[in-house]
Motif scaffolding. Structure first.
Motif, PDB file in Angstrom:
ATOM      1  N   GLY A 115       0.815  -1.204   0.000  1.00 49.29           N
ATOM      2  CA  GLY A 115       0.000   0.000   0.000  1.00 49.29           C
ATOM      3  C   GLY A 115       0.849   1.254   0.000  1.00 49.29           C
ATOM      4  O   GLY A 115       0.442   2.289  -0.533  1.00 49.29           O
ATOM      5  N   VAL A 116       2.039   1.177   0.603  1.00 47.20           N
ATOM      6  CA  VAL A 116       2.945   2.324   0.603  1.00 47.20           C
ATOM      7  C   VAL A 116       3.400   2.617  -0.813  1.00 47.20           C
ATOM      8  O   VAL A 116       3.387   3.772  -1.271  1.00 47.20           O
ATOM      9  N   TRP A 117       3.800   1.580  -1.543  1.00 44.89           N
ATOM     10  CA  TRP A 117       4.225   1.767  -2.938  1.00 44.89           C
ATOM     11  C   TRP A 117       3.064   2.250  -3.804  1.00 44.89           C
ATOM     12  O   TRP A 117       3.228   3.178  -4.615  1.00 44.89           O
ATOM     13  N   LEU A 118       1.894   1.652  -3.641  1.00 40.67           N
ATOM     14  CA  LEU A 118       0.737   2.048  -4.437  1.00 40.67           C
ATOM     15  C   LEU A 118       0.369   3.515  -4.185  1.00 40.67           C
ATOM     16  O   LEU A 118       0.085   4.269  -5.129  1.00 40.67           O
ATOM     17  N   THR A 119       0.379   3.934  -2.916  1.00 44.60           N
ATOM     18  CA  THR A 119      -0.015   5.300  -2.587  1.00 44.60           C
ATOM     19  C   THR A 119       0.973   6.307  -3.153  1.00 44.60           C
ATOM     20  O   THR A 119       0.580   7.325  -3.746  1.00 44.60           O
ATOM     21  N   ALA A 120       2.264   6.055  -2.981  1.00 48.42           N
ATOM     22  CA  ALA A 120       3.274   6.965  -3.523  1.00 48.42           C
ATOM     23  C   ALA A 120       3.173   7.050  -5.043  1.00 48.42           C
ATOM     24  O   ALA A 120       3.264   8.144  -5.633  1.00 48.42           O
TER      25      ALA A 120
END
Length: 350
Positions: free
Chosen positions: A88-93
């Motif tokens: 989710g961190v990668w997707l959000t960024a």
């Protein structure tokens, strides 16, 4: 004496752990600095504290290690992804970066993501947009988790439902990171493990009685976290949560009406380019004045000065970058087992 670590050393450590656990190299390189960014800003429950459970999720397959989201819809200024349980961190960024790029073309862009893994600290993403003169709004929820009851109720039906907004000024940006609940799952879980209470009655037990003891969340049936406003004005936090749930789940088409899939997130990102509205100068003229009015406001007794959201976080970040990062007790120790399993050397304190 408190041990301090160079921020770059912590980033390298987190990146090496993620890569050794199987996360694709480009994803590990993007996720690691965002985890450390949370600790730099003082959000210690949502930074490196989460690396161990993320590594566990990679190990058991509940976090997808490779690939890209499925594009469900792309109308230019509106994009919808199925996150496929990717970080989710990668997707959000990635979503914030795409929204900034598209906002330059369309004036605004919204990215809606369903079925992401957990996204960590919302505030950590805001400067990706504000540093480019863009205003960003970000919110998330977890349709598989419930820890907050609706106002007047006693059984949890939604999550703390955070909202973060980054507002550019000609100086430091205004960085807002709040939630629809009085406190968070991360803090209550930490205090429960440490045998400590909250400062105030921010919870209710299963019978609806106010409490500051986190153990009430671990009974059968469990108590719940109170919405913002508490027992007095909790309808305000309740209303905010319903908005967040609709933005993050209804618009992405996946939520509480579907079978639970485990720890994760529905995400809603929106970016505005002030040049498409009244112009960048007009925008910062207003935000600068607003910031000045707040900071020069006469403080009440016991308050040194009125601050804006983000002032403390940015000050802590500057200090940590200059003097080293003082991690919350137990974080480095909590990663030691994973470092041993994965053959990654721990960073050396300054």
């Amino acid at each position: 004496m408190t041990e301090r670590y160079a921020a770059e050393a912590l980033i390298d450590y987190a990146e090496a752990l993620f890569a050794a656990a199987g996360l694709e190299a480009d994803k590990a390189a993007l996720v690691a600095p965002l985890m450390v960014e949370a600790d730099l800003m003082g959000h210690t429950t949502h930074g490196l504290q989460l690396v161990a459970p993320y590594l566990a999720a990679l190990a058991d397959g509940s976090m997808t290690a490779a690939g890209a989201p499925e594009v469900l819809s792309d109308r230019g200024p509106v994009v919808v992804w199925d996150g496929r349980r990717l970080s989710g961190v990668w997707l959000t960024a990635t979503a914030v970066d795409l929204a900034v790029e598209r906002a330059r073309q369309y004036g605004t862009c919204t990215v809606s993501i369903r079925r992401a893994h957990h996204i960590a600290c919302l505030a950590a993403f805001l400067e990706r947009a504000t540093a480019q003169g863009m205003m960003v709004t970000l919110t998330c929820s977890d349709p598989s988790v419930a820890s907050v009851a609706p106002f007047g109720g006693t059984r949890a039906i939604y999550t703390p439902d955070p909202v973060a907004v980054g507002i550019p000024t000609s100086g430091d940006p205004i960085l807002i990171d709040i939630s629809a609940s009085i406190t968070t799952n991360g803090l209550t879980n930490r205090l429960h493990k440490e045998g400590r209470n909250l400062e105030h009655d921010w919870l209710i037990d299963a019978d609806g009685n106010p409490s500051k003891d986190p153990s009430v969340l671990f009974t059968d049936p469990p108590g719940t976290i109170l919405p913002v406003g508490g027992l007095d004005h909790g309808h305000k936090g309740y209303g905010l949560a319903l908005i967040v749930e609709a933005l993050t789940q209804a618009l992405s088409g996946h939520g509480r009406a579907d079978p639970p899939e485990g720890w994760g997130a529905g995400i809603w990102v929106q970016v505005q380019d002030p040049t498409a509205f009244a112009g960048a100068d007009a925008f910062t003229r207003q935000t600068d004045r607003l910031a000045e009015l707040c900071r020069t406001n006469p403080p009440r007794p016991g308050v040194e000065a009125v601050r804006l959201p983000g002032d403390g976080a940015l000050a802590r970040k500057r200090t940590a970058l200059a003097d080293g990062v003082a991690l919350y007790p137990g974080i480095i120790e909590g990663l030691a087992e994973w470092a041993g399993k994965l053959g990654v050397a721990a960073p050396t304190p300054l």
